[in-house]
Design an enzyme around this catalytic site. Structure first.
Site, short mmCIF file in Angstrom:
data_model
loop_
_atom_site.label_atom_id
_atom_site.label_comp_id
_atom_site.label_asym_id
_atom_site.label_seq_id
_atom_site.Cartn_x
_atom_site.Cartn_y
_atom_site.Cartn_z
N GLU A 1 36.86 28.26 -46.43
CA GLU A 1 38.18 27.77 -46.03
C GLU A 1 39.25 28.86 -46.13
OE1 GLU A 1 38.34 24.57 -48.81
OE2 GLU A 1 39.74 25.59 -50.13
N HIS B 1 33.79 11.36 -49.34
CA HIS B 1 34.70 12.36 -49.87
C HIS B 1 35.66 11.70 -50.84
CE1 HIS B 1 38.22 15.32 -49.44
NE2 HIS B 1 37.28 15.91 -50.16
N HIS B 2 35.70 12.24 -52.06
CA HIS B 2 36.63 11.78 -53.09
C HIS B 2 37.53 12.94 -53.51
CE1 HIS B 2 33.78 8.33 -54.61
NE2 HIS B 2 34.36 8.06 -53.45
N GLU B 3 38.61 13.17 -52.77
CA GLU B 3 39.62 14.11 -53.26
C GLU B 3 40.49 13.37 -54.27
OE1 GLU B 3 41.56 16.75 -54.60
OE2 GLU B 3 40.36 17.55 -52.93
N GLU C 1 36.59 22.72 -56.67
CA GLU C 1 37.68 23.03 -57.62
C GLU C 1 37.32 22.65 -59.07
OE1 GLU C 1 39.13 22.56 -53.62
OE2 GLU C 1 38.79 20.83 -54.92
N GLU D 1 39.43 30.81 -57.61
CA GLU D 1 39.43 31.11 -56.18
C GLU D 1 40.12 32.42 -55.81
OE1 GLU D 1 41.03 27.47 -54.48
OE2 GLU D 1 39.00 26.67 -54.29
N GLU E 1 31.75 24.17 -55.50
CA GLU E 1 32.49 25.23 -54.84
C GLU E 1 32.88 26.23 -55.92
OE1 GLU E 1 36.37 25.50 -51.94
OE2 GLU E 1 36.53 24.47 -53.86
#
Length: 699
Positions: free
Chosen positions: A507, A412-414, A483, A170, A501
């Site tokens: 973001e 969503h699975h963070e 990530e 990133e 991503e």
């Protein structure tokens, strides 16, 4: 007599080994040469008579039993050709031609008798080669200490690079000469949720390069399976790049069993930057679709409970401010809510209504599940539940409501990189999704990996990301991973892995911004391996409007529209808040109209880091969409409509930057006009600094 024949055989093998084996691309523009230099395998690559890669070494160093890079003889060589066309499940084009010539070199190590095969495939857009480890009696398992593979450029190319790191992709791209990387790399590193810089001078792939004599070169890898991701060591004095595999924290680079192979090392080359973006080499080097019936896999355009967390307006992922949480023991109903939780039933219904009204397929909801209060410790293994919702998020009610509106909710699975915990819950989490009407999931891996001995880009995690995609396919679930390791074309084999991503996305605009040239670089770097969930469509770029953040967007509003075409993805988000789309409803129309799946794509203009203009034909429709973007410099895009069918007239709606604006001055001002176009039309359109143009073409 027997010794005489053996002597003759050895002499013959020596001659065969010293003589270069040549392979040409189908169009004759590329020439690959392979030989052994005193037992060391080396290769060269030429394009249209120009040397791209000078003599470069190949092989590995092993922990035990030692070198796998010298003392070889050539046992046999063989060639073959291929020319076939395959159908994509989704993509930038409906069909892709796989035309290549192949050279297989079978090597035997003289002292040990161990075998190593090298397979080269030469396409009209470049070279792919990989190592194959045959099953053999005296080698079964081995540990890689180092990969020797070199890319000897011998020229001080202009490079578009990220600093080598095992845990993050990133960083902002740096543009410099290879010789300048050493002096710039420390400044290029930024604090991230997880940082693990390479101990020596190295950069990440995909690496985009441009020579002074007009060659564009892109180096990456394809079909990364059961192997660590590759960075590139940089010899900035001799301009030699070499493979740098991501280790585990014991220093080992990979644990390999014979009967397997490495990923393909890829070199895409052209004297026209447009052909770099048009390359299908990486997809062609991946295996065909492994899903027997992929008809359930559909590209998605979505909105979500997401951007509001970044604007500074007060919404939170957390249900409560109490951080003393133990998953499975804490009863959230006994805790005091903070009053700012974004993923609540009422608000999600509002987003479902907005999606249904404007023709969107789905709504992403982040922060719906237990565990967000204590997600930054990075020492806790069991951080989240992926089957238990917060008290104010009614799963059954929202399932029913979304179904009535014809809208899906994106799960969503963070994981906060607590990988072992996620894998233990994976089947339960996917069954929960199926039971409640979810067919796609966004996964996240923020922070250092648990187990702590691993990195994001190491072999262990490479296997994990693929395991998630494969397991999801069993449940007919599509995956969007954030990530994760950078993509290498595996979306061909597992097309339910819609997007990733794995780069600096939108973001970061809220964290202080991306440079104006950022999205003019990403298609030449990060997107070479597969589509990105970049989350464009931000109309209100001044975040001080929300009261806290002082960040400002690095683009005009129209450039945000154009990104839906230039930043290819079958998963496209309209990332801004509904009130901002209502405020600019006429510009929002382009986002509502633009397709997410394509019959064909046409790269009209391109120069890495400077500008890109692309036209695409919507799949199964007589509709085309054009996006053009530029860096911090204003320019005039020259758009030829020769991709249109001859003899027909079409109406083009042109969304353009207004006069005398830029990304810094009045970025929200734009014009919309309609013109008649044919395949002979040439439109010259001015783009503001960090501006764009977006065009829809319909009959």
């Amino acid at each position: 007599m027997r010794s005489f024949y053996l002597s003759c055989l050895c002499a013959l093998l020596s001659i065969l080994s010293a003589r270069a084996q040549e392979l040409k691309s189908p169009d004759g523009n590329f020439i690959l040469a392979f030989k052994l230099n005193n037992g060391v395998p080396v290769y060269t690559l030429q394009y249209k008579g120009k040397t791209v890669v000078n003599e470069s070494k190949l092989g590995f160093e092993l922990k035990d039993p030692g070198s796998f890079s010298k003392d070889f003889t050539i046992k046999a060589t063989s060639t073959k050709t291929a020319d076939e066309t395959w159908q994509t499940v989704w993509g930038q084009q409906k069909e892709i031609r796989d035309q290549h010539n192949e050279l297989l070199v079978q090597l035997t190590q003289s002292a040990t008798g161990r075998a190593l095969d090298l397979r080269f495939r030469l396409f009209n857009d470049g070279l792919g080669f990989r190592y194959e480890f045959p099953i053999q009696p005296n080698l079964r398992h081995f540990t890689i200490v180092n990969e020797v593979t070199e890319f000897n450029l011998a020229k001080d190319y202009k490079a578009f690079w990220l600093p080598g790191d095992y845990d993050t992709n990133e960083f902002e791209t740096v543009t410099s000469r290879i010789s300048e990387i050493h002096s710039l790399i420390d400044k290029a590193r930024e604090p991230m949720a997880a940082n693990s810089p390479t101990p020596n001078l190295a950069v990440q792939t995909p690496l985009m390069l441009k020579s002074d004599d007009g060659l564009y070169v892109n180096i990456h890898e394809a079909a990364l399976v059961n192997f660590p991701a590759m960075c590139l060591n940089v010899d900035d004095q001799h301009y030699v790049l070499s493979a740098h595999l991501t280790p585990d924290k014991s220093g080992n680079r990979g644990y390999i069993q014979t009967g397997s192979n490495s990923p393909w090392r890829t070199i895409v080359v052209s004297d026209d930057a447009r052909q770099i973006l048009a390359s299908t080499l990486i997809l062609n080097l991946n295996e065909p679709c492994a899903i027997a019936d992929p008809s359930w896999i559909k590209p998605v355009k979505y909105v979500g409970v997401w951007w509001e967390y970044f604007t500074g307006g007060g919404s939170t992922w957390q249900y409560t401010d109490n951080q003393d949480i133990t998953i499975g023991k804490t009863d959230y109903k006994t805790l005091t809510p903070n009053g700012h939780h974004g993923a609540n039933t009422t608000h999600v219904k509002e987003m479902i209504d907005f999606a249904a009204k404007n023709g969107f397929d789905a709504v992403l909801v982040e922060g719906w599940n237990e565990g967000w209060e204590d997600n930054t410790a990075n020492v806790k293994e069991h951080v989240y539940s992926f089957t238990k919702a917060y008290p104010d998020f009614d799963v059954a009610e929202l399932h029913k409501y979304a179904a009535q509106k014809g809208v899906k909710i994106i799960m969503h699975h963070e994981t906060t990189s607590s990988v072992t915990s996620y894998e233990r819950q994976l089947d339960d989490a996917f069954r929960f999704m199926v039971d409640n009407g979810y067919n796609s999931v966004k996964t996240g891996y923020v922070g250092p990996i648990q187990p702590h001995s691993e990195y994001h880009d190491g072999q262990y995690m490479v296997n994990h990301y693929l395991h998630v995609a494969q397991t999801a396919a069993k449940y007919k679930i599509m995956v969007d991973s954030h990530e994760a390791v950078r993509p290498t074309g595996l979306c061909r084999t597992w097309p339910n892995w819609l997007a990733q991503e794995s780069a600096r996305g939108t973001e970061f605009e809220s964290f202080g911004g991306n440079r104006p040239d950022h999205t003019c670089v990403l298609p030449f770097t990060r997107l070479m391996g597969g589509p990105m969930d970049y989350t464009p469509g931000i109309f209100e770029g001044n975040l001080s409007e929300y009261g806290k953040s002082k960040a400002k967007l690095s683009t005009t509003l129209v450039k945000q529209l154009a990104l839906y075409v230039t930043m290819y993805s079958p998963l496209q988000m309209a990332a801004d808040l509904p009130q901002n789309y209502n405020k600019f409803a006429d510009a929002f129309q382009f986002i509502k109209d633009v397709a997410v799946d394509w019959d064909n794509s046409y790269i009209l203009e391109a120069e890495p880091g400077d500008y890109i203009t692309i036209a695409r034909k919507a799949k199964g429709k007589e509709e085309w969409y054009i996006g053009g973007i530029t860096d911090e410099n204003a320019r005039e895009a020259v758009i030829k409509f020769d991709f249109l069918p001859a003899g027909k007239k079409y109406t083009a709606t042109v969304y353009a930057d207004d006069k005398d604006i830029s990304w810094q001055v009045n970025p929200q001002k734009y014009t919309i006009r309609k013109i008649t176009v044919t395949n002979k039309t040439v439109l010259k359109q001015k783009l503001a600094p960090s501006g764009g143009v977006a065009i829809s073409v319909k009959s």
